[in-house]
Design a protein around this motif. Structure first.
Motif, short mmCIF file in Angstrom:
data_model
loop_
_atom_site.label_atom_id
_atom_site.label_comp_id
_atom_site.label_asym_id
_atom_site.label_seq_id
_atom_site.Cartn_x
_atom_site.Cartn_y
_atom_site.Cartn_z
N ARG A 100 0.84 -1.19 0.00
CA ARG A 100 0.00 0.00 0.00
C ARG A 100 0.88 1.25 0.00
NH1 ARG A 100 -2.79 -3.41 3.87
NH2 ARG A 100 -4.89 -3.92 3.11
N THR A 101 0.40 2.31 -0.62
CA THR A 101 1.17 3.54 -0.67
C THR A 101 1.00 4.38 0.59
OG1 THR A 101 -0.63 4.67 -1.81
CG2 THR A 101 1.08 3.66 -3.18
N ILE A 117 -0.24 3.84 4.75
CA ILE A 117 -0.75 3.11 5.90
C ILE A 117 -0.82 4.07 7.08
CG2 ILE A 117 -0.25 1.28 7.57
CD1 ILE A 117 0.94 -0.34 5.33
N PRO A 165 4.20 4.20 3.39
CA PRO A 165 3.90 3.01 2.58
C PRO A 165 4.27 1.76 3.37
CG PRO A 165 5.25 4.61 1.37
CD PRO A 165 5.26 5.01 2.81
#
Length: 238
Positions: A152-153, A155, A175
């Motif tokens: 994920r870019t 969090i 990320p």
């Protein structure tokens, strides 16, 4: 071993183990108690210690000898007793989007995953990746889960994740590819706090499950600066 012209690495082994980490912690502590002139920064890792130095103040050979002397005399160093920092976590839902995957991957229910995850104390091996990110050892392999195939870019800070046989907490928004199973409202890293990082290698973390209402109440206390993080002595293991 040399690490460029301003650092030396002291390696104690080639695996992740509490015994090797105890030696890493001992040298790190020794350099705080008996500092070597010219040493600028000490960075402990799973199995080694990186020592930055000013070559205008100490020669590499002299530093190497000083480090070897500390390693050989580590038995004389009285390490402080480890503590356990209790971290409240709200599991699942929007805070733990990967909890269903972990359940499916392991064949366990959400309650079982949470019970296992909160059922032991985790040794803090090192901090890294982002400021204050704790790499924790000792997770039950029954809840091990692979990383995301595509990280994920973004969090959110406080997210609690699992990656393989490890678990950890994202102190700041960043990320990442760990499986997120919950979130804590407390701040593991605050640049305006002294020290900025809440956790320290050699100590332990214990997760405590809380409800959404409890999470929100703690978050309000954290924002107001009135929340007191629970820190307890580490019980002796037999």
């Amino acid at each position: 071993m040399p690490a460029g012209d301003r650092a030396l690495v002291v390696e104690f082994g080639n695996e992740i183990s509490p015994a090797i980490h105890a030696r890493v912690r001992a040298l790190t502590q020794a350099l705080q108690v008996r500092p070597i002139p010219g040493v600028m920064e000490v960075v402990p890792t799973y199995r080694s210690v990186l020592v930055y130095f000013d070559p205008m103040q100490v020669a590499p050979a002299a530093l190497e000898q000083g480090l070897l002397d500390l390693v050989r005399n580590r038995e004389a160093l009285q390490l402080p007793a480890p503590t356990v920092t209790v971290i409240p976590v709200c599991y699942g839902g929007e805070f733990g989007p990967d909890l269903p995957f972990v359940c499916e991957h392991t064949g366990l229910s959400a309650d079982e995953v949470i019970r296992i995850h909160t059922g032991r104390d985790y040794l803090i091996y090192m901090l890294g990746f982002t400021p204050g990110f704790p790499y924790l050892g000792g997770m039950d392999e029954r809840i091990a889960a692979p990383r995301l195939e595509s990280p994920r870019t973004k969090i959110p800070a406080g997210s609690v994740g699992i990656a393989g046989k490890q678990t950890g907490v994202y102190p700041v928004e960043s990320p990442g590819g760990w499986r997120i199973i919950g979130r804590t409202p407390i701040k593991l890293y605050d640049p305006y706090r002294e020290p900025p990082a809440l956790l320290e290698p050699g100590n332990y973390v214990r997760f405590r499950a809380v409800t959404r209402a409890e999470y929100e109440a703690i978050a309000e206390q954290v924002a107001a600066g009135t929340y007191r993080v629970e820190v307890v002595p580490k019980a002796a293991e037999h």
